[in-house]
Write a protein that holds these residues in place. Structure first.
Motif, PDB file in Angstrom:
ATOM      1  N   MET A  50       6.066 -16.465   5.602  1.00 61.81           N
ATOM      2  CA  MET A  50       4.620 -16.274   5.468  1.00 61.81           C
ATOM      3  C   MET A  50       3.864 -17.180   6.442  1.00 61.81           C
ATOM      4  O   MET A  50       2.820 -16.814   6.965  1.00 61.81           O
ATOM      5  N   MET A  53       4.049 -15.694   9.930  1.00 59.79           N
ATOM      6  CA  MET A  53       3.205 -14.519  10.110  1.00 59.79           C
ATOM      7  C   MET A  53       1.719 -14.842  10.009  1.00 59.79           C
ATOM      8  O   MET A  53       0.883 -13.970  10.208  1.00 59.79           O
ATOM      9  N   VAL A  55       0.222 -15.479   7.228  1.00 63.93           N
ATOM     10  CA  VAL A  55      -0.311 -15.083   5.923  1.00 63.93           C
ATOM     11  C   VAL A  55      -0.732 -16.351   5.193  1.00 63.93           C
ATOM     12  O   VAL A  55      -1.748 -16.396   4.510  1.00 63.93           O
ATOM     13  N   ARG A  79       0.097 -10.812  15.371  1.00 57.38           N
ATOM     14  CA  ARG A  79       0.710  -9.824  14.489  1.00 57.38           C
ATOM     15  C   ARG A  79       1.176  -8.586  15.236  1.00 57.38           C
ATOM     16  O   ARG A  79       1.956  -7.796  14.721  1.00 57.38           O
ATOM     17  N   PHE A  86       9.205  -6.151   4.907  1.00 60.74           N
ATOM     18  CA  PHE A  86       9.220  -6.767   3.584  1.00 60.74           C
ATOM     19  C   PHE A  86      10.494  -6.440   2.818  1.00 60.74           C
ATOM     20  O   PHE A  86      11.168  -5.455   3.098  1.00 60.74           O
ATOM     21  N   ASP A  88      10.756  -5.448  -0.353  1.00 63.74           N
ATOM     22  CA  ASP A  88      10.650  -4.223  -1.135  1.00 63.74           C
ATOM     23  C   ASP A  88       9.925  -3.175  -0.291  1.00 63.74           C
ATOM     24  O   ASP A  88       8.739  -3.298  -0.042  1.00 63.74           O
ATOM     25  N   PRO A  89      10.640  -2.127   0.160  1.00 63.02           N
ATOM     26  CA  PRO A  89       9.986  -1.131   1.017  1.00 63.02           C
ATOM     27  C   PRO A  89       8.783  -0.487   0.334  1.00 63.02           C
ATOM     28  O   PRO A  89       7.877  -0.008   1.014  1.00 63.02           O
ATOM     29  N   ASP A  91       6.461  -1.927  -1.020  1.00 63.42           N
ATOM     30  CA  ASP A  91       5.263  -2.688  -0.668  1.00 63.42           C
ATOM     31  C   ASP A  91       4.795  -2.353   0.739  1.00 63.42           C
ATOM     32  O   ASP A  91       3.635  -2.525   1.085  1.00 63.42           O
ATOM     33  N   GLN A  92       5.743  -1.897   1.537  1.00 60.35           N
ATOM     34  CA  GLN A  92       5.426  -1.656   2.939  1.00 60.35           C
ATOM     35  C   GLN A  92       5.002  -0.222   3.193  1.00 60.35           C
ATOM     36  O   GLN A  92       4.213   0.047   4.080  1.00 60.35           O
ATOM     37  N   GLY A 105      -0.171   1.117  11.624  1.00 60.73           N
ATOM     38  CA  GLY A 105      -0.357  -0.027  12.504  1.00 60.73           C
ATOM     39  C   GLY A 105      -0.997   0.356  13.830  1.00 60.73           C
ATOM     40  O   GLY A 105      -2.064  -0.155  14.188  1.00 60.73           O
ATOM     41  N   ASN A 108      -4.578   1.148  13.618  1.00 59.85           N
ATOM     42  CA  ASN A 108      -5.444  -0.009  13.409  1.00 59.85           C
ATOM     43  C   ASN A 108      -5.740  -0.725  14.712  1.00 59.85           C
ATOM     44  O   ASN A 108      -6.750  -1.416  14.831  1.00 59.85           O
ATOM     45  N   THR A 152       7.913   1.440  10.441  1.00 58.25           N
ATOM     46  CA  THR A 152       6.483   1.103  10.408  1.00 58.25           C
ATOM     47  C   THR A 152       6.213  -0.129  11.258  1.00 58.25           C
ATOM     48  O   THR A 152       5.114  -0.307  11.778  1.00 58.25           O
ATOM     49  N   MET A 156       4.733  -0.737  16.072  1.00 57.44           N
ATOM     50  CA  MET A 156       3.800  -1.733  16.613  1.00 57.44           C
ATOM     51  C   MET A 156       4.361  -2.339  17.905  1.00 57.44           C
ATOM     52  O   MET A 156       3.712  -3.159  18.539  1.00 57.44           O
TER      53      MET A 156
END
Lengths: 252, 270, 350
Positions: A50, A53, A55, A79, A86, A88-89, A91-92, A105, A108, A152, A156
């Protein structure tokens, strides 16, 4: 290519409840290296990721990506260069189709739609799931979800891939597929895991963390065969290099 | 328990059906949405004593089911699951309005007529809502909502809710199973742990929301939701909406079954 | 208490959709002003939570039955009124689309009944009032209980009003009210108990969640007054308009467009129609089926109501029933023909 290095200098971090999760961590990772970060539950691996990154921000010390410090201002740039997968996929993968998720991504970053499509298809191809592009994430199998989650991040086009437990909760075949995938990437890789056999195969350098501190940093073969060190940190040698459980003879 | 798996299966089924590639599925999502709304408005604009005039509206769902190659049974099952509520409200009508009317030689109370009218309307309206999802899918519907200028924030939030329903339903399912294995014979969750049962789930949901937010922001999310290109409405789409709307409005203005009936009985009488 | 499309008229549905859109637009503006993009995923995932939590069976002691959570009150306590309202709106949209729980045109009614009263009335004026001097278990309990019950009572009352204004049922106002309110009192008590239990648990485990919402989402006095004033004006205008509509056409506020169109029915240009009207005039045995028909024995009833008996009128009923059956048969045949045609096409393609 010096701008691809990732450097951490004297990092400290404490949670608001006073728990000191990261204590004076420093390391330098060069372009193309693949580094396994291992340690027992609660050793501080996730907190470290974290911090890398952006975070979380450290109480003291600094994180440098290339020559750029990780600060609030540089986050958008950072980033783009560090891609994190992550644990747990679920969450992603938060969109309703795999395609939209992989496109999230790039969109954005305001790329035009043709470029977005190009990147999405390339990323899906790289992980071998172009046929799943219109599927809803909740209809994918565990292994497919993992591949989609990696895509995902690939879309990027990051320089560094950071993965939190990439092989957790996968069946043996899916695990093998993900491992082969990881080995095929030329990116700089940082992988945290308890799956030490996977780390053994995919990483050439290991950093061992115990109670928020680095206790060892070296070549994979040396660290993962050091039974005493691993035992002290709540870990054990990879099964693949342990003695045979049936006949007891050593493999090495 | 069955309720949980049923809802999940229903979402998955509709999601699967929406992935088909028939001519109906290929229609522009906005066109399908607007057609559905015109249909609904036409159907519910009928008065409480109309029955016959609702019948031409059966054409639309029948044609869509056939053209989109949808299975009839699961769609109708869904409708039947909703009807009991309507029956609950409608069944009282005969008690309150017992003026009778002669219908083909049989005396029928107004109340029953109203009841039947509501019953048919309910069937028609529920069927077309489900057909809309089954031929369009949630992601394309969201795109249609964006074209209607619904705020991006709401659409994104809607999609997120849709996405995480199955994750959370599965979580509830696992929790209830774990609970019932250690509490044999209990029908539901005991009052003493109402708070902790649902509360634990909330805390986990909060943590998940935080991780989702992190994974979004790591991919450049700054509060704005950027959708991809949305397809243009083509000539075919326009013809589709115009054709159906014409039919719905015609059937609203003219009593089509009566016209058919008159034509038929008229011929016989000659 | 989801309203179905079948129970409402276009006017009621349209007005409630507009009211909901207004409240939602205001909420979105409020959230965007907060500039807290963290809230969007939280709203999304919490929406899924409520969806799933609605399926948990909470056994009600002493009754042998089980209750369920609605979630409107819980959402506004956990997320604040604006985010709570929008989240409720998403849940209801998915329920309408995927489950037929509450129709698409009745969507506005449902968001209003289940979201507005809890998030914009019960939460700011009742829950916040009870917890104005800080939070403790007892206050959370009273606040959740009272606000859940009142929120649901308002919602149930609103269902009654909407149904009656739509005029699709024969239920008299008083009876419907006596039916709805007590049922929703029971539902409200369970809702209140579950909400209280859950909020207390969350408050004990993560107090900052509840307290942050309570502080950060305070509804400014001025803006809420404006909202209420706007609402009041809207109610008066809409109410006035509705009652005018209702009195001119007790039968479901038909669109005047359709009415005028209906009267000129057979004078239309269409050749088939001309042929039909000819047949009709020749076969005098079949009476005119237009809105003019007036043969009902209950002549005391207002003419307006009787004029809405076109398809049931004794004389027209024979052709009506014949035509109705033929329409249905035709519809099913069309479907079958398309299916057969499609199957054959697929076979030749293989």
């Amino acid at each position: 290519m010096s701008h691809h290095k990732l450097e951490v200098r004297n990092l400290h971090f404490s949670y608001p409840d006073g728990h000191e999760a990261v204590k004076n961590i420093s390391f330098l990772i060069h372009h193309g290296e693949s580094v396994g970060i291992i340690g027992a539950n609660g050793a501080g691996k996730s907190t470290l990721l974290m911090l890398l990154m952006g975070v979380l921000f450290p109480d003291a010390g600094e994180v440098l990506v290339g020559d750029v410090h990780v600060t609030k201002k540089t986050l958008p740039m950072i980033r783009q260069r560090l891609g994190m997968v992550f644990q747990d996929p679920d969450d992603q993968l938060f969109m309703t189709s795999v395609y939209d998720d992989v496109a999230f991504g790039p969109r954005n970053y305001k790329l035009d739609e043709a470029e977005v499509e190009d990147r999405v298809m390339k990323a899906l191809e790289l992980v071998g799931i172009t046929h799943l592009k219109d599927r809803a994430p909740f209809k994918l199998s565990g292994g497919e979800k993992r591949a989609a989650a990696i895509a995902t991040v690939l879309s990027m086009q990051p320089d560094v891939l950071i993965m939190d437990e990439p092989t957790s909760a996968l069946d043996p075949k899916s695990r093998r597929r993900v491992m082969n995938l990881l080995k095929s990437f030329e990116h700089t890789k940082i992988i945290t895991s308890h799956d030490l056999d996977m780390v053994f195969e995919t990483c050439n350098r290991i950093i061992v963390i115990n109670k928020g501190e680095i206790v060892a940093d070296g070549i994979t073969e040396e660290i993962l065969t050091n039974a005493e060190l691993l035992d002290n940190c709540g870990l054990e040698m990879p099964l693949s290099i342990q003695n045979c459980p049936v006949c007891g003879c050593s493999k090495r | 328990m069955t309720k949980i798996t049923n809802s999940l299966n229903n979402i998955w089924l509709l999601d699967d059906l929406a992935k088909k590639g028939t001519s109906i599925h290929k229609m522009h999502p906005l066109v399908k949405l607007v057609t559905t709304l015109v249909y609904l408005a036409a159907v519910i604009s009928f008065g409480r004593y109309d029955i016959g005039r609702l019948l031409p509206y059966v054409f639309y769902p029948v044609v869509i089911i056939a053209l989109a190659e949808l299975p009839v049974v699961p769609v109708l099952k869904r409708v039947l699951l909703v009807e009991p509520f309507i029956i609950g409200i409608g069944i009282l009508n005969p008690l309150f309005d017992n003026h009778t009317v002669m219908l083909g030689g049989v005396a029928i109370s107004h109340g029953w007529v109203t009841f039947l009218s509501i019953f048919i309307k309910c069937g028609l309206t529920v069927v077309v809502s489900i057909l809309l999802v089954a031929t369009t899918g949630m992601d394309k519907l969201a795109a249609a909502l964006r074209m209607l200028k619904l705020p991006k924030l709401f659409v994104l939030q809607l999609l997120l809710t849709y996405r995480y329903i199955s994750v959370l339903i599965e979580e509830v399912f696992r929790m209830q199973r774990a609970y019932s294995l250690r509490a044999p014979g209990q029908k539901g969750i005991h009052i003493s742990i109402w708070g902790s049962f649902a509360g634990q789930l909330i805390l986990r949901t909060y943590e998940r929301a935080q991780r989702v937010y992190q994974s979004m922001s790591l991919r450049g999310f700054t509060g704005e939701y950027n959708t991809g290109k949305i397809a243009r409405i083509g000539l075919k789409d326009f013809a589709y909406i115009a054709g159906w709307s014409l039919f719905f409005i015609t059937a609203r203005i003219y009593d089509v079954p009566m016209l058919i009936g008159i034509l038929f009985t008229g011929v016989i009488n000659k | 208490m989801h309203m179905a499309d079948a129970l409402i008229s276009p006017a009621v549905g349209g007005i409630m959709l507009a009211a909901t859109a207004g409240a939602a637009a205001y909420s979105i503006k409020k959230i965007q002003n907060d500039l807290d993009e963290k809230k969007i995923p939280l709203m999304g995932v919490m929406g899924a939570f409520v969806f799933a939590a609605q399926m948990i069976n909470f056994s009600v002691p002493g009754t042998g039955s089980s209750g369920h959570l609605g979630g409107g009150m819980l959402l506004s306590v956990l997320l604040g009124p604006y985010a709570g309202f929008l989240t409720m709106a998403s849940i209801l949209l998915i329920q309408a689309l995927f489950f037929g729980d509450g129709g698409l045109l009745a969507y506005g009614c449902n968001v209003f009944n289940l979201g507005f009263f809890t998030c914009f009335i019960a939460y700011p004026y009742i829950f916040k009032w009870f917890t104005r001097k800080g939070v403790n278990s007892k206050r959370i309990f009273t606040a959740s209980m009272v606000s859940a019950v009142i929120g649901l009572q308002l919602g149930a009352f609103s269902v009654v009003i909407e149904t009656l204004l739509s005029g699709k049922t024969e239920l008299p106002f008083g009876t419907f009210l006596l039916l709805m309110q007590p049922i929703h009192l029971a539902i409200g008590i369970v809702e209140g108990l579950v909400t209280a239990a859950v909020v207390t648990f969350v408050w004990k485990a993560r107090p900052e969640i509840i307290e942050k919402t309570a502080v950060g989402e305070a509804i400014g006095n001025i803006s809420m007054k404006k909202v209420l004033a706007g609402l009041l004006i809207a109610v008066v205008v809409i109410g006035g308009g509705l009652s005018w509509f209702a009195s001119s056409s007790p039968d479901g506020l038909e669109w005047s467009m359709f009415k005028t169109a209906g009267k000129t029915e057979l004078e239309a240009q269409n050749r088939i129609n001309e042929a039909l009207s000819e047949i009709q005039s020749k076969t005098a045995f079949l009476p005119d089926y237009s809105f003019k028909a007036n043969q009902d024995e209950n002549s005391e009833k207002q003419a307006a109501q009787e004029s809405t008996w076109p398809s049931i009128n004794a004389g027209t009923s024979v052709s009506g029933i014949t035509g109705g059956i033929m329409t249905l048969v035709l519809a099913v045949l069309t479907g079958l023909i398309i299916s057969i045609f499609k199957r054959r096409k697929r076979k030749t393609a293989d």
